[in-house]
Design a protein around this motif. Structure first.
Motif, PDB file in Angstrom:
ATOM      1  N   ALA A 201       0.841  -1.192   0.000  1.00  0.00           N
ATOM      2  CA  ALA A 201       0.000   0.000   0.000  1.00  0.00           C
ATOM      3  C   ALA A 201       0.875   1.240   0.000  1.00  0.00           C
ATOM      4  CB  ALA A 201      -0.926   0.000   1.211  1.00  0.00           C
ATOM      5  N   ALA A 202       0.359   2.300  -0.588  1.00  0.00           N
ATOM      6  CA  ALA A 202       1.091   3.564  -0.637  1.00  0.00           C
ATOM      7  C   ALA A 202       0.096   4.710  -0.628  1.00  0.00           C
ATOM      8  CB  ALA A 202       1.978   3.642  -1.881  1.00  0.00           C
ATOM      9  N   SER A 203       0.516   5.811  -0.043  1.00  0.00           N
ATOM     10  CA  SER A 203      -0.339   6.993   0.064  1.00  0.00           C
ATOM     11  C   SER A 203      -0.044   7.961  -1.070  1.00  0.00           C
ATOM     12  CB  SER A 203      -0.103   7.672   1.412  1.00  0.00           C
ATOM     13  OG  SER A 203      -0.664   8.966   1.440  1.00  0.00           O
ATOM     14  N   ALA A 204      -1.120   8.450  -1.694  1.00  0.00           N
ATOM     15  CA  ALA A 204      -0.951   9.427  -2.778  1.00  0.00           C
ATOM     16  C   ALA A 204      -0.365  10.729  -2.228  1.00  0.00           C
ATOM     17  CB  ALA A 204      -2.279   9.691  -3.465  1.00  0.00           C
ATOM     18  N   GLY A 205      -0.808  11.125  -1.032  1.00  0.00           N
ATOM     19  CA  GLY A 205      -0.304  12.361  -0.437  1.00  0.00           C
ATOM     20  C   GLY A 205       1.176  12.280  -0.121  1.00  0.00           C
ATOM     21  N   LEU A 206       1.610  11.151   0.468  1.00  0.00           N
ATOM     22  CA  LEU A 206       3.035  10.993   0.790  1.00  0.00           C
ATOM     23  C   LEU A 206       3.868  10.864  -0.481  1.00  0.00           C
ATOM     24  CD1 LEU A 206       2.895   8.567   3.857  1.00  0.00           C
ATOM     25  CD2 LEU A 206       3.362  11.027   3.855  1.00  0.00           C
ATOM     26  N   SER A 207       3.277  10.292  -1.535  1.00  0.00           N
ATOM     27  CA  SER A 207       3.999  10.168  -2.813  1.00  0.00           C
ATOM     28  C   SER A 207       4.298  11.539  -3.396  1.00  0.00           C
ATOM     29  CB  SER A 207       3.172   9.340  -3.797  1.00  0.00           C
ATOM     30  OG  SER A 207       2.943   8.041  -3.305  1.00  0.00           O
ATOM     31  N   VAL A 208       3.315  12.428  -3.319  1.00  0.00           N
ATOM     32  CA  VAL A 208       3.517  13.804  -3.805  1.00  0.00           C
ATOM     33  C   VAL A 208       4.479  14.551  -2.887  1.00  0.00           C
ATOM     34  CG1 VAL A 208       2.389  16.008  -4.274  1.00  0.00           C
ATOM     35  CG2 VAL A 208       1.257  13.873  -4.913  1.00  0.00           C
ATOM     36  N   LEU A 209       4.346  14.311  -1.579  1.00  0.00           N
ATOM     37  CA  LEU A 209       5.237  14.967  -0.616  1.00  0.00           C
ATOM     38  C   LEU A 209       6.695  14.606  -0.879  1.00  0.00           C
ATOM     39  CD1 LEU A 209       5.594  16.682   1.952  1.00  0.00           C
ATOM     40  CD2 LEU A 209       5.272  14.586   3.285  1.00  0.00           C
ATOM     41  N   ALA A 210       6.953  13.367  -1.308  1.00  0.00           N
ATOM     42  CA  ALA A 210       8.325  12.945  -1.603  1.00  0.00           C
ATOM     43  C   ALA A 210       8.944  13.833  -2.677  1.00  0.00           C
ATOM     44  CB  ALA A 210       8.339  11.487  -2.048  1.00  0.00           C
ATOM     45  N   VAL A 211       8.184  14.081  -3.743  1.00  0.00           N
ATOM     46  CA  VAL A 211       8.685  14.927  -4.835  1.00  0.00           C
ATOM     47  C   VAL A 211       8.898  16.357  -4.353  1.00  0.00           C
ATOM     48  CG1 VAL A 211       8.206  15.793  -7.150  1.00  0.00           C
ATOM     49  CG2 VAL A 211       7.550  13.458  -6.540  1.00  0.00           C
ATOM     50  N   LEU A 212       7.950  16.856  -3.548  1.00  0.00           N
ATOM     51  CA  LEU A 212       8.063  18.232  -3.040  1.00  0.00           C
ATOM     52  C   LEU A 212       9.287  18.383  -2.137  1.00  0.00           C
ATOM     53  CD1 LEU A 212       4.305  19.041  -2.226  1.00  0.00           C
ATOM     54  CD2 LEU A 212       5.654  19.746  -4.227  1.00  0.00           C
ATOM     55  N   LEU A 213       9.537  17.389  -1.291  1.00  0.00           N
ATOM     56  CA  LEU A 213      10.702  17.457  -0.405  1.00  0.00           C
ATOM     57  C   LEU A 213      12.009  17.443  -1.198  1.00  0.00           C
ATOM     58  CD1 LEU A 213       9.652  15.061   2.509  1.00  0.00           C
ATOM     59  CD2 LEU A 213       9.885  17.546   2.607  1.00  0.00           C
ATOM     60  N   LEU A 214      12.072  16.597  -2.231  1.00  0.00           N
ATOM     61  CA  LEU A 214      13.273  16.555  -3.069  1.00  0.00           C
ATOM     62  C   LEU A 214      13.514  17.892  -3.752  1.00  0.00           C
ATOM     63  CD1 LEU A 214      13.134  13.027  -4.741  1.00  0.00           C
ATOM     64  CD2 LEU A 214      14.917  13.895  -3.237  1.00  0.00           C
ATOM     65  N   VAL A 215      12.460  18.431  -4.351  1.00  0.00           N
ATOM     66  CA  VAL A 215      12.588  19.721  -5.050  1.00  0.00           C
ATOM     67  C   VAL A 215      12.996  20.814  -4.069  1.00  0.00           C
ATOM     68  CG1 VAL A 215      11.337  21.491  -6.334  1.00  0.00           C
ATOM     69  CG2 VAL A 215      10.980  19.078  -6.880  1.00  0.00           C
ATOM     70  N   ALA A 216      12.360  20.832  -2.880  1.00  0.00           N
ATOM     71  CA  ALA A 216      12.693  21.853  -1.879  1.00  0.00           C
ATOM     72  C   ALA A 216      14.146  21.720  -1.429  1.00  0.00           C
ATOM     73  CB  ALA A 216      11.748  21.729  -0.682  1.00  0.00           C
ATOM     74  N   GLY A 217      14.592  20.493  -1.216  1.00  0.00           N
ATOM     75  CA  GLY A 217      15.984  20.281  -0.812  1.00  0.00           C
ATOM     76  C   GLY A 217      16.964  20.760  -1.859  1.00  0.00           C
ATOM     77  N   TYR A 218      16.684  20.456  -3.131  1.00  0.00           N
ATOM     78  CA  TYR A 218      17.575  20.888  -4.203  1.00  0.00           C
ATOM     79  C   TYR A 218      17.593  22.416  -4.329  1.00  0.00           C
ATOM     80  CZ  TYR A 218      17.637  15.994  -5.756  1.00  0.00           C
ATOM     81  OH  TYR A 218      17.798  14.632  -5.821  1.00  0.00           O
ATOM     82  N   VAL A 219      16.415  23.034  -4.206  1.00  0.00           N
ATOM     83  CA  VAL A 219      16.331  24.494  -4.324  1.00  0.00           C
ATOM     84  C   VAL A 219      17.138  25.167  -3.216  1.00  0.00           C
ATOM     85  CG1 VAL A 219      14.766  26.472  -4.107  1.00  0.00           C
ATOM     86  CG2 VAL A 219      14.129  24.526  -5.544  1.00  0.00           C
ATOM     87  N   ILE A 220      17.043  24.639  -1.995  1.00  0.00           N
ATOM     88  CA  ILE A 220      17.784  25.221  -0.874  1.00  0.00           C
ATOM     89  C   ILE A 220      19.290  25.090  -1.094  1.00  0.00           C
ATOM     90  CG2 ILE A 220      18.309  24.924   1.574  1.00  0.00           C
ATOM     91  CD1 ILE A 220      15.377  24.245   2.017  1.00  0.00           C
TER      92      ILE A 220
END
Length: 640
Positions: A201-220
């Motif tokens: 099982a996997a959560s759609a919200g956490l799946s999107v959050l993963a991408v957002l966290l990666l992008v935020a980390g790279y931007v910082i």
């Protein structure tokens, strides 16, 4: 058969799954011994040959830190690997207890097994280290640019330190096996392999959050590299933490969510894709933590080695001062001219071509340093840059003399409007008309270096009351090879301080930097190789942890028509993802780190990055091909 022989027989019987554990342990021992070999080397206890005490202290500290890193990381890795193997043997433990073995006897058996593996790995690792010790010393001397080399010696202290450190570690790991074995009941142990796995099982919200966290980390991280004068180390650390958190969610949530989403597509029902995608969904869920560890550890290895290679590049050294020699003449101009001729004659005799031109900087009362346009253009031509022009005495342009100055000017441009230049009783107010971003006039204008027309320069020079000192700048195409000539020139010119002149050599400065970076390369390189080896071994553990289940699963499917060719295709796809998805994620992380580093240093590190990626990708490909061949052949034999 006594109890000790029974424990040893168990290890030999399970040698297929314990082999990676043994080899990884032995490799850790060998790397630890390598650091100890250098740490206790007689030539590295005082001063490095052709270097300084500071470099020696840096080397000693680096080796000591590396020993601690290897030891701590080895402990957690070996603890993880032992735990993985204990899970595979739960059914065996249940049967032994059912036949009358007590829990204390089981714990004693596990202690003997792991102690036997540990001490065998200790002896093997030290033995391999001793065999290759001479080669290690030769390679280290080359990396540290030690001309006389590192002499061979009998490393008794290194052997003793390694034996004590890893002896304690292996005994500690063996002692913890009873805790990791658990206290499950016999029935649960025997049925452990037959329990059905829950639907991934996997959560759609956490799946999107993963991408957002990666992008935020790279931007910082990119923001830190671009605006580093207005940021802090905490910001960089925050970006790295966000990227790591995003990586974990990417493997545990996003990958499973995307694979489950494929079930509703036509691709899912094509040929053997139904079996491949369904099995991949389970594998991604089971191996998510493993993939996360492999990706992060590999990224650390790539970034550490790649950064060190970039720091040792001659091009990075020439960014600060692009001239092979900088000779500051004293007040006696005729003596200075003789010394310039001497430098040229020595270079010519050694077979080096060169160009040399003088620079006469003047300091103004406002803090600026001014230089003639003709002198700037002569030096720019020597470096292969285009000539600059000025429209008249009322114009001037700004050029950097330091790397930090260039970075500031790249962001701010040049100041508009007139600037008053005052030298004694002479004044001028030319306008800044352009910014020349190349470092052509190094180490002269701390407040700012302005290039003006020759006529305006001669006018301002009339107000200069102090003695004038010229600096002669030499360009030599193969300057990094002229170490011997540079030493002779430095000894003959700088040892005589009576005339107030001074010579700088870029090759000797680069050599000192290379020695520092050689220490960094040994430290980061060997630690990085250990990390990558541990990462590859982790994949091996997971591969063989699933082997028994694969045998049963594909054996049943083979009975309803699965061919050997189809089995090979399915396993190739699954193994390819297991080996290269974490590696691809590590490449992405390292690429972001390299791009940020390039922005920080202002020097292209693309070539070094490609070398690192290519080398590790080739190693991983070879490992994948061997693992695929052995896995497919093993399954074919079992289901035939």
């Amino acid at each position: 058969m006594n109890f000790r022989q029974f424990a040893v027989h168990n290890v030999l019987r399970n040698k297929r799954i314990y082999m990676a554990h043994f080899l990884s342990s032995a490799f850790s021992v060998m790397i630890f011994f390598t650091y100890a070999l250098l740490l206790f080397h007689p030539d590295l206890q005082g001063e490095l040959v052709s270097s300084s005490g500071t470099l020696s202290r840096l080397g000693t500290i680096g080796m000591q830190v590396s020993e601690v890193i290897i030891f701590v990381f080895s402990f957690f890795f070996l603890l993880y690997s032992v735990g993985a193997f204990l899970k595979l043997r739960k059914k065996e433990f249940g049967i032994l207890i059912l036949l009358g073995m007590s829990r204390n006897q089981l714990n004693r058996m596990l202690f003997v097994e792991n102690a036997w593996i540990g001490f065998a790995a200790l002896a093997f690792g030290i033995g391999i280290g001793l065999i290759f010790s001479k080669l290690i010393l030769l390679a280290s001397a080359r990396l540290l640019s030690i001309q006389e080399g590192l002499r061979f010696y009998v490393p008794l202290k290194a052997v003793l330190l390694t034996a004590i450190a890893f002896g304690v570690l292996f005994l500690l790991i063996a002692s913890l096996t009873s805790i990791m074995a658990g206290k499950e009941r016999v029935a649960e142990l025997i049925r452990s392999e037959d329990k059905p796995k829950p639907e991934p099982a996997a959560s759609a919200g956490l799946s999107v959050l993963a991408v957002l966290l990666l992008v935020a980390g790279y931007v910082i991280v990119f923001d830190f590299a671009i605006n580093r004068r207005h940021t802090s180390f905490q910001q960089l650390l925050g970006g790295v933490v966000l990227a790591i958190a995003g990586t974990y969610l990417l493997f545990t949530q996003t990958s499973v969510y995307l694979l489950r989403a494929l079930r509703g597509s036509k691709l899912f029902l094509r040929r053997t894709n139904l079996l491949t995608i369904s099995e991949l969904t389970y594998r991604m869920k089971d191996n998510a933590a493993t993939f996360f560890i492999v990706a992060v550890v590999s990224a650390v290895a790539f970034t550490g080695i790649g950064t060190t290679l970039a720091l040792g590049d001659p091009g990075l050294a020439s960014m600060v001062n692009p001239y092979a020699y900088s000779y500051s003449a004293g007040e006696d101009q005729s003596f200075g001219a003789q010394q310039v001729k001497k430098i040229g004659d020595e270079l010519t005799a050694a077979g080096y071509s060169y160009k040399a031109h003088a620079m006469l900087p003047l300091s103004t009362e406002g803090g600026y340093t001014v230089v003639r346009l003709s002198e700037y253009n002569q030096l720019a031509a020597d470096l292969g840059y285009r000539a600059e022009t000025l429209g008249g005495d009322d114009e001037m342009f700004l050029t950097p003399s330091y790397v930090w100055q260039k970075e500031d000017m790249d962001q701010a441009g040049y100041p508009p409007g007139p600037v008053e230049l005052i030298i004694g009783n002479q004044k001028a107010s030319p306008h800044f008309v352009k910014y020349a971003p190349r470092i052509v006039l190094p180490d002269i204008g701390y407040a700012g270096t302005a290039v003006i027309t020759d006529r305006l320069f001669d006018k301002l020079k009339q107000g200069y009351a102090d003695p004038l000192y010229k600096t002669y700048l030499f360009t030599v195409p193969d300057w990094h090879k002229a170490v011997g000539v540079s030493r002779e020139l430095m000894e003959s010119i700088n040892n005589d301080g009576q005339n107030g002149d001074y010579l700088r050599s870029l090759s000797l400065e680069w050599l000192s930097s290379k020695q520092k970076n050689g220490i960094l390369f040994i430290v980061s390189g060997l630690v990085g190789i250990v990390f990558f080896t541990f990462a590859a071994s982790t994949i091996y553990f997971r591969l063989y942890a699933d082997m028994d289940r694969d045998e049963k699963q594909y054996g049943m499917i083979a009975k309803v028509g699965l061919s050997g060719k189809e089995l090979s295709r399915i396993m190739t796809r699954q193994l390819f993802l297991m080996f290269f998805v974490p590696l691809a994620m590590a490449f992405v992380h390292s690429t972001v780190a390299f791009v940020a580093l390039q922005r920080l240093v202002g020097y292209s590190i693309l070539a070094n990055s490609l070398k690192i990626f290519g080398a590790f990708a080739a190693i991983q490909l070879a490992y994948f091909l061997v693992a695929r061949w052995r896995t497919v052949e093993h399954l074919k034999r079992k289901i035939s």
